[in-house]
Scaffold this motif. Structure first.
Motif, short mmCIF file in Angstrom:
data_model
loop_
_atom_site.label_atom_id
_atom_site.label_comp_id
_atom_site.label_asym_id
_atom_site.label_seq_id
_atom_site.Cartn_x
_atom_site.Cartn_y
_atom_site.Cartn_z
N GLU A 88 -4.88 13.05 -7.25
CA GLU A 88 -4.82 12.68 -5.83
C GLU A 88 -3.73 11.63 -5.59
N ASP A 89 -3.68 10.61 -6.46
CA ASP A 89 -2.65 9.57 -6.34
C ASP A 89 -1.25 10.16 -6.51
N ILE A 90 -1.08 11.03 -7.49
CA ILE A 90 0.23 11.62 -7.75
C ILE A 90 0.67 12.48 -6.57
N THR A 91 -0.24 13.26 -6.04
CA THR A 91 0.09 14.10 -4.88
C THR A 91 0.50 13.25 -3.69
N ARG A 92 -0.25 12.21 -3.43
CA ARG A 92 0.06 11.32 -2.30
C ARG A 92 1.40 10.62 -2.52
N ALA A 93 1.68 10.20 -3.76
CA ALA A 93 2.96 9.55 -4.06
C ALA A 93 4.12 10.51 -3.85
N ARG A 94 3.95 11.73 -4.27
CA ARG A 94 5.03 12.73 -4.09
C ARG A 94 5.27 13.01 -2.61
N GLU A 95 4.19 13.07 -1.84
CA GLU A 95 4.32 13.34 -0.40
C GLU A 95 5.04 12.19 0.32
N THR A 96 4.67 10.97 0.00
CA THR A 96 5.26 9.82 0.70
C THR A 96 6.67 9.52 0.24
N SER A 97 7.06 10.00 -0.93
CA SER A 97 8.42 9.73 -1.43
C SER A 97 9.29 10.98 -1.41
N GLU B 126 0.81 -1.22 0.00
CA GLU B 126 0.00 0.00 0.00
C GLU B 126 0.84 1.28 0.00
N ASP B 127 2.06 1.19 0.53
CA ASP B 127 2.91 2.38 0.61
C ASP B 127 3.88 2.51 -0.57
N ASN B 128 3.67 1.78 -1.66
CA ASN B 128 4.54 1.84 -2.83
C ASN B 128 4.25 3.13 -3.61
N ALA B 129 5.10 4.13 -3.40
CA ALA B 129 4.88 5.45 -4.02
C ALA B 129 5.00 5.39 -5.54
N LEU B 130 5.90 4.55 -6.05
CA LEU B 130 6.07 4.46 -7.50
C LEU B 130 4.83 3.88 -8.18
N ALA B 131 4.28 2.84 -7.58
CA ALA B 131 3.06 2.25 -8.13
C ALA B 131 1.90 3.24 -8.03
N ARG B 132 1.84 3.97 -6.93
CA ARG B 132 0.76 4.96 -6.76
C ARG B 132 0.89 6.07 -7.81
N TYR B 133 2.11 6.52 -8.06
CA TYR B 133 2.34 7.56 -9.06
C TYR B 133 1.93 7.06 -10.46
N ARG C 49 -4.85 9.51 -17.81
CA ARG C 49 -5.01 9.17 -19.23
C ARG C 49 -6.33 8.45 -19.50
N LEU C 50 -6.89 7.81 -18.47
CA LEU C 50 -8.18 7.16 -18.61
C LEU C 50 -9.35 8.13 -18.42
N GLY C 51 -9.02 9.40 -18.17
CA GLY C 51 -10.05 10.42 -18.03
C GLY C 51 -10.53 10.66 -16.61
N ARG C 52 -9.86 10.09 -15.64
CA ARG C 52 -10.25 10.25 -14.23
C ARG C 52 -9.22 11.15 -13.55
N GLU C 53 -9.20 12.43 -13.98
CA GLU C 53 -8.17 13.38 -13.57
C GLU C 53 -8.09 13.60 -12.06
N ALA C 54 -9.22 13.78 -11.41
CA ALA C 54 -9.21 14.08 -9.97
C ALA C 54 -8.56 12.96 -9.18
N GLU C 55 -8.96 11.71 -9.47
CA GLU C 55 -8.37 10.56 -8.78
C GLU C 55 -6.89 10.44 -9.08
N GLY C 56 -6.54 10.67 -10.33
CA GLY C 56 -5.15 10.58 -10.74
C GLY C 56 -4.28 11.61 -10.05
#
Length: 160
Positions: free
Chosen positions: A139-148, A115-122, A130-137
């Motif tokens: 959010e994942d990128i922000t969380r990945a940057r914070e944890t890494s 669950e804490d894999n920042a690279l996979a989350r990014y 790219r799938l059109g779900r910008e808000a979720e994407g």
């Protein structure tokens, strides 16, 4: 007979020494590399570089080689992602969408296990965008940057 055996052992030792010297600590993983970069000693290294930075058919083939090599699940998922990008630029949208979905679900599987894999989350974040779900994407990128501490984007060199 013993002299011949000693000579063979000595020859094998002399031949193996340079190879062993190149595989020691620090030789295959220089400290200046970015996260997830393949060692230059890896036979897949040049394909990985082309997959990340190439365009068109050359990138599609290089990413395919990385996928086939199964270096790691993270590298395979990322190669699917970048092959999708290359295919989209060539107008091959149906195949690109298949690769993008493979990348997304590979990242989901990785996150299920770690669950804490920042690279996979990014990577999942990039795929979601790219799938059109910008808000979720985002959010994942922000969380990945914070944890890494901002380093997760290094793995996706051209996308960070």
């Amino acid at each position: 007979m013993r002299l011949l055996a000693v000579a063979a052992i000595l020859a094998a030792t002399l031949i193996a020494t340079p190879a062993l010297a190149q595989s020691g600590p620090g030789m295959s993983t220089p400290p200046t590399r970015s996260i997830g970069e393949l060692s230059q000693l890896s036979p897949t290294h040049r394909y990985w570089e082309i997959c990340l930075t190439g365009a068109g058919e050359e990138a599609v083939r290089a990413c395919g080689r990385v996928i086939g090599a199964r270096v790691s699940r993270l590298h395979t998922a990322t190669a699917h992602y970048f092959r999708s990008v290359a295919l989209t630029s060539m107008g091959r949208d149906e195949r690109a969408l298949r690769d993008l979905r493979r990348a997304y679900f590979s990242y989901v599987d990785l996150l299920f296990e770690e669950e804490d894999n920042a690279l996979a989350r990014y990577g999942r974040g990039l795929s979601l965008i790219r799938l059109g779900r910008e808000a979720e994407g985002e959010e994942d990128i922000t969380r990945a940057r914070e944890t890494s501490e901002g380093r997760a984007g290094e793995f996706f060199e051209i996308s960070s």
